[in-house]
Design a protein around this motif. Structure first.
Motif: not given
Ligand SMILES: Cc1ncc(COP(=O)(O)O)c(C=O)c1O
Length: 388
Positions: A155-161, A195-200
């Motif tokens: 949930s922390g990761i998704e909130a940060a995204y 979904k959130h446009g993040v580069i990994v």
């Protein structure tokens, strides 16, 4: 090198080495920090290096299609990962690669996610590029079934995204936790990132050293969203112990990402070393027998550490890692204060990496490097047992 030829040098021989591990401490301190192995180099790598020195073939690195083809062959055989050799680029080392990738994808002040405790240079790389560090720490989970006792804070990761993270820096397999991400973990990250446009950016430098019980999954092998959002940075330097030779690789998996990476500084290629690049090719092409033998020794050593701890210093908590040669030891029961690593150097004359360099949660830990002889590992634990 045949399968039984990794003969680990004696302590007095190792003390002649010029690397940081062996020069960083006074002679009476037994050094088990810094992620390098005390194993003799694999024969195919030795041969190519000797050949290049003999023929004075020591110029700048130019075109090297062998880097892509050799890594693609290794990745296919090892992990059934099919990749495009032309999408493999050389870099000076993993650190330079990550910094240059951050320069492509972020501007100063952009938010970059990581999860502590984490390999200390993640902090260095983010500082160097002036991004905002967004830490979503791992959760200490005594019920964890992955052997490490740490779990992801989803949930922390998704909130940060959701809060506008631009890049997620992943460490898989994980240093210092010894954790290997599962297929499901990675699919979840890829899906959220899309979904959130993040580069990994996935740092997979420890991947060749993964043990059997928790197979390594390359992020870019997932299909679906991963090729669109992901880039892998890896090297032969950890698996075959050639960090001093300076060569890493950057891998992408889609045409679009490959083209985007044309924005990388071209000098990154030329700043890798010719010796390192051809040693890397030798490792990926011909280094698997050596790697398999190294893994047998490391497997024995990770269990040796467990046995020594339970018989000599049972108050130390240790979960056997699923990869590599780094034991993450919880010393909180020993009450050694703010920096147990410093106390052990002083009192026991044995050097580990202090846990605080990996983040706040690491404060009561030390990281022990067990890629050495059973005699040296035993001596290190004995020295601790004697002073406690
Ligand atoms: C996770 C991780 N990434 C990168 C590195 C360093 O790689 P390089 O020397 O290629 O920068 C290390 C070294 O220990 C590491 O553990």
């Amino acid at each position: 090198m045949s399968e039984s030829q990794i003969v680990i040098p004696s302590l007095s021989e190792l003390q002649t080495h010029r690397s940081e591990k062996w020069r960083g401490f006074p002679h009476d301190v037994l050094p088990l920090p810094v992620a390098e192995m005390d194993f003799p180099v694999a024969e195919p790598i030795r041969e190519v290096l000797i050949e290049m020195v003999k023929t004075s073939d020591l110029g700048y690195l130019g075109s090297i299609p062998e880097l892509g083809t050799s890594f693609a062959g290794f990745a296919k055989r090892r992990w059934n990962w099919t990749l495009e050799p032309a999408f493999v680029r050389a870099a000076t080392d993993v650190g330079v690669a990550v910094v240059e990738l951050l320069r492509v994808f972020t501007k100063p002040g952009d938010r970059v996610l990581f999860s502590s405790p984490i390999y200390q240079n993640f902090y260095t790389w983010m500082r160097e590029t002036n991004v905002e560090m967004v830490d979503v720490p791992y959760l200490i989970d005594p019920a964890s079934t992955d052997g490490t006792g740490w779990s992801h804070d989803w949930s922390g990761i998704e909130a940060a995204y959701k809060s506008g993270v631009v890049v997620h820096l992943l460490c898989n397999p994980h240093n210092p936790l010894g954790k290997v991400y599962t297929h499901e973990d990675l699919l979840r990250i890829a899906e959220l990132a899309k979904k959130h446009g993040v580069i990994v950016i996935s740092d997979e430098i420890h991947a060749p050293l993964t043990f059997e019980e928790q197979p390594f999954v390359p992020f870019l092998s997932l299909g679906e969203n991963a090729p669109e959002v992901g880039i892998t940075v890896t090297a032969a330097s950890k698996g075959w112990n050639i960090a001093g030779l300076k060569c890493a690789i950057i891998v992408s998996q889609s045409q679009k990402m490959h083209e985007k990476l044309n924005e990388l500084a071209p000098a990154m290629h030329y700043r890798a070393s010719l010796l390192g690049a051809f040693a890397t090719v030798a490792a990926f092409e011909k280094g698997e027998p050596w790697l398999d033998q190294a893994l047998v020794i490391l497997d024995q050593n990770r269990h040796l550490v467990a046995n020594l701890i339970s018989s000599r210093v049972p108050s130390i908590k240790y979960s056997i890692p699923h990869c590599s040669y780094l034991a993450w030891l919880d010393l909180s029961n020993l009450n050694l204060g703010e920096d147990p690593g410093a106390v052990l150097i002083d009192r026991a004359k044995v050097a580990f990496n202090s846990g605080h360099i990996y983040g706040e949660l690491g404060k009561s830990y030390v990281r022990l490097n067990f890629a050495t002889s059973p005699a040296i590992i035993t001596e290190a634990i004995e020295r601790i047992a004697r002073v406690l």
